[in-house]
Design an enzyme around this catalytic site. Structure first.
Site, mmCIF file in Angstrom:
data_model
loop_
_atom_site.group_PDB
_atom_site.id
_atom_site.type_symbol
_atom_site.label_atom_id
_atom_site.label_comp_id
_atom_site.label_asym_id
_atom_site.label_seq_id
_atom_site.Cartn_x
_atom_site.Cartn_y
_atom_site.Cartn_z
ATOM 1 N N ARG A 175 13.606 10.541 -22.683
ATOM 2 C CA ARG A 175 13.126 9.396 -21.869
ATOM 3 C C ARG A 175 11.614 9.495 -21.625
ATOM 4 O O ARG A 175 11.134 9.240 -20.512
ATOM 5 C CB ARG A 175 13.878 9.284 -20.534
ATOM 6 C CG ARG A 175 15.369 9.215 -20.665
ATOM 7 C CD ARG A 175 15.850 8.003 -21.480
ATOM 8 N NE ARG A 175 17.266 8.156 -21.741
ATOM 9 C CZ ARG A 175 17.757 8.626 -22.901
ATOM 10 N NH1 ARG A 175 16.964 8.927 -23.906
ATOM 11 N NH2 ARG A 175 19.050 8.739 -23.063
ATOM 12 N N SER A 225 21.805 4.215 -16.333
ATOM 13 C CA SER A 225 21.727 5.447 -15.535
ATOM 14 C C SER A 225 20.480 5.383 -14.669
ATOM 15 O O SER A 225 19.375 5.209 -15.189
ATOM 16 C CB SER A 225 21.616 6.669 -16.449
ATOM 17 O OG SER A 225 22.755 6.746 -17.259
ATOM 18 N N GLU A 295 15.208 7.669 -13.829
ATOM 19 C CA GLU A 295 14.970 7.230 -15.213
ATOM 20 C C GLU A 295 14.431 5.800 -15.157
ATOM 21 O O GLU A 295 13.588 5.390 -15.950
ATOM 22 C CB GLU A 295 16.294 7.267 -15.990
ATOM 23 C CG GLU A 295 16.184 6.681 -17.379
ATOM 24 C CD GLU A 295 17.414 6.954 -18.230
ATOM 25 O OE1 GLU A 295 18.088 7.976 -18.030
ATOM 26 O OE2 GLU A 295 17.686 6.129 -19.117
HETATM 27 C C1 LIG Z 1 24.233 -1.389 -18.768
HETATM 28 C C2 LIG Z 1 23.076 -0.576 -19.246
HETATM 29 C C3 LIG Z 1 23.296 0.490 -20.098
HETATM 30 C C4 LIG Z 1 22.225 1.264 -20.553
HETATM 31 N N1 LIG Z 1 22.476 2.306 -21.398
HETATM 32 C C5 LIG Z 1 21.450 3.059 -21.849
HETATM 33 C C6 LIG Z 1 21.685 4.162 -22.738
HETATM 34 O O1 LIG Z 1 22.807 4.442 -23.141
HETATM 35 N N2 LIG Z 1 20.611 4.873 -23.163
HETATM 36 C C7 LIG Z 1 19.331 4.600 -22.748
HETATM 37 O O2 LIG Z 1 18.400 5.292 -23.172
HETATM 38 N N3 LIG Z 1 19.082 3.572 -21.907
HETATM 39 C C8 LIG Z 1 20.094 2.798 -21.444
HETATM 40 N N4 LIG Z 1 19.845 1.759 -20.601
HETATM 41 C C9 LIG Z 1 18.470 1.526 -20.109
HETATM 42 C C10 LIG Z 1 17.637 0.556 -20.972
HETATM 43 O O3 LIG Z 1 18.461 -0.377 -21.650
HETATM 44 C C11 LIG Z 1 16.755 1.307 -21.976
HETATM 45 O O4 LIG Z 1 15.859 2.184 -21.322
HETATM 46 C C12 LIG Z 1 15.949 0.347 -22.850
HETATM 47 O O5 LIG Z 1 15.358 1.064 -23.896
HETATM 48 C C13 LIG Z 1 14.862 -0.385 -22.075
HETATM 49 O O6 LIG Z 1 14.332 -1.406 -22.920
HETATM 50 P P1 LIG Z 1 13.743 -2.749 -22.292
HETATM 51 O O7 LIG Z 1 13.244 -3.586 -23.393
HETATM 52 O O8 LIG Z 1 14.736 -3.371 -21.390
HETATM 53 O O9 LIG Z 1 12.511 -2.166 -21.486
HETATM 54 P P2 LIG Z 1 12.005 -2.550 -20.018
HETATM 55 O O10 LIG Z 1 13.056 -2.182 -19.035
HETATM 56 O O11 LIG Z 1 11.502 -3.930 -19.997
HETATM 57 O O12 LIG Z 1 10.795 -1.541 -19.876
HETATM 58 C C14 LIG Z 1 11.020 -0.150 -19.796
HETATM 59 C C15 LIG Z 1 9.683 0.569 -19.972
HETATM 60 O O13 LIG Z 1 9.216 0.367 -21.289
HETATM 61 C C16 LIG Z 1 7.904 -0.192 -21.277
HETATM 62 N N5 LIG Z 1 7.798 -1.085 -22.443
HETATM 63 C C17 LIG Z 1 8.592 -2.151 -22.716
HETATM 64 N N6 LIG Z 1 8.210 -2.709 -23.880
HETATM 65 C C18 LIG Z 1 7.156 -1.988 -24.329
HETATM 66 C C19 LIG Z 1 6.311 -2.066 -25.473
HETATM 67 N N7 LIG Z 1 6.469 -3.007 -26.413
HETATM 68 N N8 LIG Z 1 5.319 -1.147 -25.617
HETATM 69 C C20 LIG Z 1 5.142 -0.174 -24.685
HETATM 70 N N9 LIG Z 1 5.893 -0.052 -23.577
HETATM 71 C C21 LIG Z 1 6.896 -0.949 -23.410
HETATM 72 C C22 LIG Z 1 7.776 -0.898 -19.934
HETATM 73 O O14 LIG Z 1 6.429 -1.000 -19.543
HETATM 74 C C23 LIG Z 1 8.584 0.032 -19.044
HETATM 75 O O15 LIG Z 1 7.800 1.145 -18.627
HETATM 76 C C24 LIG Z 1 20.900 0.965 -20.118
HETATM 77 C C25 LIG Z 1 20.685 -0.127 -19.275
HETATM 78 C C26 LIG Z 1 21.762 -0.895 -18.834
HETATM 79 C C27 LIG Z 1 21.497 -2.070 -17.929
#
Ligand SMILES: Cc1cc2nc3c(=O)[nH]c(=O)nc-3n(C[C@H](O)[C@H](O)[C@H](O)COP(=O)(O)OP(=O)(O)OC[C@H]3O[C@@H](n4cnc5c(N)ncnc54)[C@H](O)[C@@H]3O)c2cc1C
Length: 303
Positions: A175, A225, A295
């Site tokens: 992460r 999480s 996280e």
């Molecule tokens: C039901 C559920 C289940 C999940 N299961 C998992 C799992 O199994 N494993 C896991 O790792 N995560 C899990 N997650 C968390 C999440 O989906 C991941 O962390 C995912 O990768 C976040 O992507 P996002 O586009 O939603 O990022 P956001 O939530 O929009 O942003 C997260 C971070 O990434 C940065 N960011 C976003 N886009 C960019 C970019 N293009 N360049 C640089 N920085 C950027 C943002 O500034 C922020 O700091 C889960 C979430 C939910 C709701």
């Protein structure tokens, strides 16, 4: 001149929003307004938006699908750049995949399966964008982005300059990534997948998704999480061990189904969730001596 009007002079209005409630863009369904939100269609518009923000002395924040975010009730000042559908070009060349940050990770996993490519099965139930998945080095079931990443293009958030990085230079860890430290923005990703058996790939994805449905509170808004996995332990087990399953603060609750998830059980504010996070951290520290780290990424300001 109002901030929105100033951005509207240089950016396409159809993808520019004023006072946009962040609860509409986060999986927790909480968060106050972003002063201005923009969804660029590519690198050029992204760079234009960043340069204009710099000229105005206005802060900018990048988000993907908002599935790992907790936005405070006062919202986010300045410009929020949302990398989504408008910026999601995807090209397969054999096992090499060149993908823009706004592509849905689950969709990409599906596209890979349809082409008989293995390596992204772990990602099929992660509700993020490719950019967010790179920044978080998203992972599940022994898979993570690092394993399939060859490199990425990053944009400097201040100068708008772009550079190409190898997988090593992205410093992907649990992460963790270079981007989370520097604020650099992922604008293009190069992944490498391997040829595989389509039926087996699909079966693996279905198995992972069934396990999620079985263990995770997917029918409530959350950000997955809430806490990172402490070395050699599971956050959920520690929280359950401290007797916190089902604990509530306002509309926020430690999930009864999986104690590692804090959910919005209905009408939660970001304050409720933050207070519950603090309570869980305090009680787990007392109970087991482990300091849980979030996280989930917290953004914005209090109401
Ligand atoms: C039901 C559920 C289940 C999940 N299961 C998992 C799992 O199994 N494993 C896991 O790792 N995560 C899990 N997650 C968390 C999440 O989906 C991941 O962390 C995912 O990768 C976040 O992507 P996002 O586009 O939603 O990022 P956001 O939530 O929009 O942003 C997260 C971070 O990434 C940065 N960011 C976003 N886009 C960019 C970019 N293009 N360049 C640089 N920085 C950027 C943002 O500034 C922020 O700091 C889960 C979430 C939910 C709701």
């Amino acid at each position: 001149m109002e901030l929105y009007d100033s951005f509207a002079l240089v950016l396409p209005r159809e993808r520019l929003l004023r006072n946009e409630p962040m609860r509409l863009h986060t999986s927790f369904r909480v968060g106050g307004p972003a002063d201005v939100m923009f969804a660029p269609a590519g690198e050029e518009e992204l760079s234009l938006a960043l340069k204009h923000a710099k000229r105005l002395g206005c802060p900018s924040t990048v988000i993907g699908n908002g599935s790992n975010l907790l936005v405070k009730d006062g919202g986010i000042r300045g410009l929020v750049i949302r990398l989504g559908d408008a910026f999601s070009e995807t090209r397969f060349e054999g096992g090499d995949v060149f993908v823009s940050p706004g592509q849905s990770l689950a969709r990409l996993s599906q596209m890979a399966m349809e082409r008989g490519l293995t390596g992204l099965e772990f990602a099929s139930g992660i509700p993020g964008s490719v950019g967010g998945a790179m920044a978080m080095n998203a992972g599940a079931y022994q898979g993570e982005m690092k394993q399939v990443t060859q490199g990425a293009r990053l944009m400097d958030p201040v100068s708008g300059q772009v550079l190409s990085c190898t997988e090593e230079e992205l410093c992907l860890g649990y992460r963790e990534s270079r981007m989370l430290k520097t604020g650099e923005i992922v604008t293009r990703v190069h992944l490498r997948l391997q040829p595989g058996d389509k039926t087996e790939i699909l079966a693996k994805m279905e198995d992972f998704n069934a396990r999620r449905r079985d263990k995770q509170p997917l029918n409530y808004p959350s950000a997955g999480s809430t806490f990172k996995r402490p070395e050699g332990k599971f956050a959920g087990a520690l929280i359950e061990g401290a007797g916190l399953k089902g604990t509530r603060v306002g509309g926020a609750q430690v999930s009864e189904k999986h104690a590692g998830f804090i959910i919005n059980a209905g009408g939660a504010t970001a304050r409720d969730i933050l207070d519950l996070i603090a309570l869980v951290q305090e009680k787990v520290l007392k109970d087991s001596g482990v300091k849980l780290e979030t996280e989930v990424r917290v953004l914005g300001e209090d109401a």
